[in-house]
Scaffold this active site. Structure first.
Site, PDB file in Angstrom:
ATOM      1  N   LYS A  84      -1.996  23.012 -28.769  1.00 47.04           N
ATOM      2  CA  LYS A  84      -0.726  21.929 -29.139  1.00 47.04           C
ATOM      3  C   LYS A  84      -0.775  20.781 -28.126  1.00 47.04           C
ATOM      4  CE  LYS A  84       3.924  22.774 -30.918  1.00 47.04           C
ATOM      5  NZ  LYS A  84       5.122  23.587 -30.534  1.00 47.04           N
TER       6      LYS A  84
HETATM    7  C1  E4P Z   1       7.821  23.655 -32.852  1.00 47.59           C
HETATM    8  O1  E4P Z   1       6.369  23.711 -32.810  1.00 47.59           O
HETATM    9  C2  E4P Z   1       8.793  23.052 -31.848  1.00 47.59           C
HETATM   10  O2  E4P Z   1       8.393  22.899 -30.598  1.00 47.59           O
HETATM   11  C3  E4P Z   1       9.851  23.376 -32.016  1.00 47.59           C
HETATM   12  O3  E4P Z   1      10.054  23.692 -33.687  1.00 47.59           O
HETATM   13  C4  E4P Z   1      11.050  22.779 -31.515  1.00 47.59           C
HETATM   14  O4  E4P Z   1      12.365  23.026 -32.012  1.00 47.59           O
HETATM   15  P1  E4P Z   1      13.646  22.698 -31.321  1.00 47.59           P
HETATM   16  O5  E4P Z   1      14.041  21.061 -31.967  1.00 47.59           O
HETATM   17  O6  E4P Z   1      14.532  23.551 -31.894  1.00 47.59           O
HETATM   18  O7  E4P Z   1      13.616  22.598 -29.929  1.00 47.59           O
END
Ligand code: E4P
Length: 223
Positions: A84
């Site tokens: 990522k």
């Molecule tokens: C996923 O890959 C993201 O890091 C995540 O969905 C972020 O979610 P949030 O906005 O609830 O922290």
């Protein structure tokens, strides 16, 4: 549409994996920090709980050379791992390099179709379009998802549009309507997808009628 679980919590991954409907897990530095455990051990345990699933694990450096070093280390842990990468200039450069090396990437912190275009050009496997954080500031997070799906389809980019920052089941429904390839969600939202009051009422009526009639599936054999 693929369903990913958005968590670093092993118990949640284990429960969702038992249901057999998740295709992967996304983590981020915040979710890993919440576990109170090491990054590598947590990610590897998640890999073993979701065999064959795509497990996203994020780099934390913000300069190219160190990002590449981290990415190669993370990718070496298990072939299920998807690196990522945040959507910053060095992150797009890193995505292009990892694509060349056949390492899958999930470009994260994407909020607009212009950012998504850069991720697609760099060969991102997944483009993580955040919706909840936009809705939180009175925007329409799902608008960029629909535009990004149209963009990858119109131009034939192989990237999959991943709806992230999901807050509730309606976001999942809207992700389906937008034609997104993947939706990642917290365990609570995945669990909520099961719920419908007519299912509960219907099941109760079936079982009450069955029991009132004294029926059995395994009939006793007289000896
Ligand atoms: C996923 O890959 C993201 O890091 C995540 O969905 C972020 O979610 P949030 O906005 O609830 O922290």
């Amino acid at each position: 549409m693929k369903l990913f679980l958005d968590t670093g919590d092993i118990a949640e991954v284990s429960k969702a994996a038992e249901w057999g409907v998740i295709d992967g897990v996304t983590t981020n530095p915040t979710l890993i920090a919440k576990t109170g455990r090491g990054f590598r051990e947590t990610v590897l345990e998640i890999c073993s709980l979701v065999p064959g699933g795509a497990i996203s694990a994020e780099v934390v450096a913000t300069e190219y050379d160190e990002m590449l070093r981290e990415a190669l280390e993370i990718a070496s842990w298990n072939e299920q791992i998807v690196v990522k990468v945040p959507l910053i200039r060095d992150g797009i450069r890193l995505t292009k390099e990892l694509t060349k090396r056949n390492i899958r990437t999930n470009v994260t912190l994407v909020f607009s179709v212009s950012q998504a275009l850069l991720a697609a050009k760099a060969g991102a496997t997944y483009i993580s379009n955040f919706v909840g954080r936009v809705d939180d500031i009175s925007g329409d997070g799902m608008a960029a998802v629909a535009e990004t799906v149209a963009m990858v389809e119109n131009y034939g980019f192989p990237s999959e549009v991943l709806v992230a920052s999901v807050r509730h089941p309606l976001h999942v429904v809207e992700a389906v309507q937008a034609g997104a390839h993947v939706s990642t969600m917290p365990f609570k939202v995945l669990d909520q997808l099961f719920n419908h009051p007519l299912t509960d009422i219907g099941l109760k009526r079936f079982l009450d009628d069955w029991n009132a009639a004294g029926l059995e599936i395994f009939e006793r054999v007289a000896r």
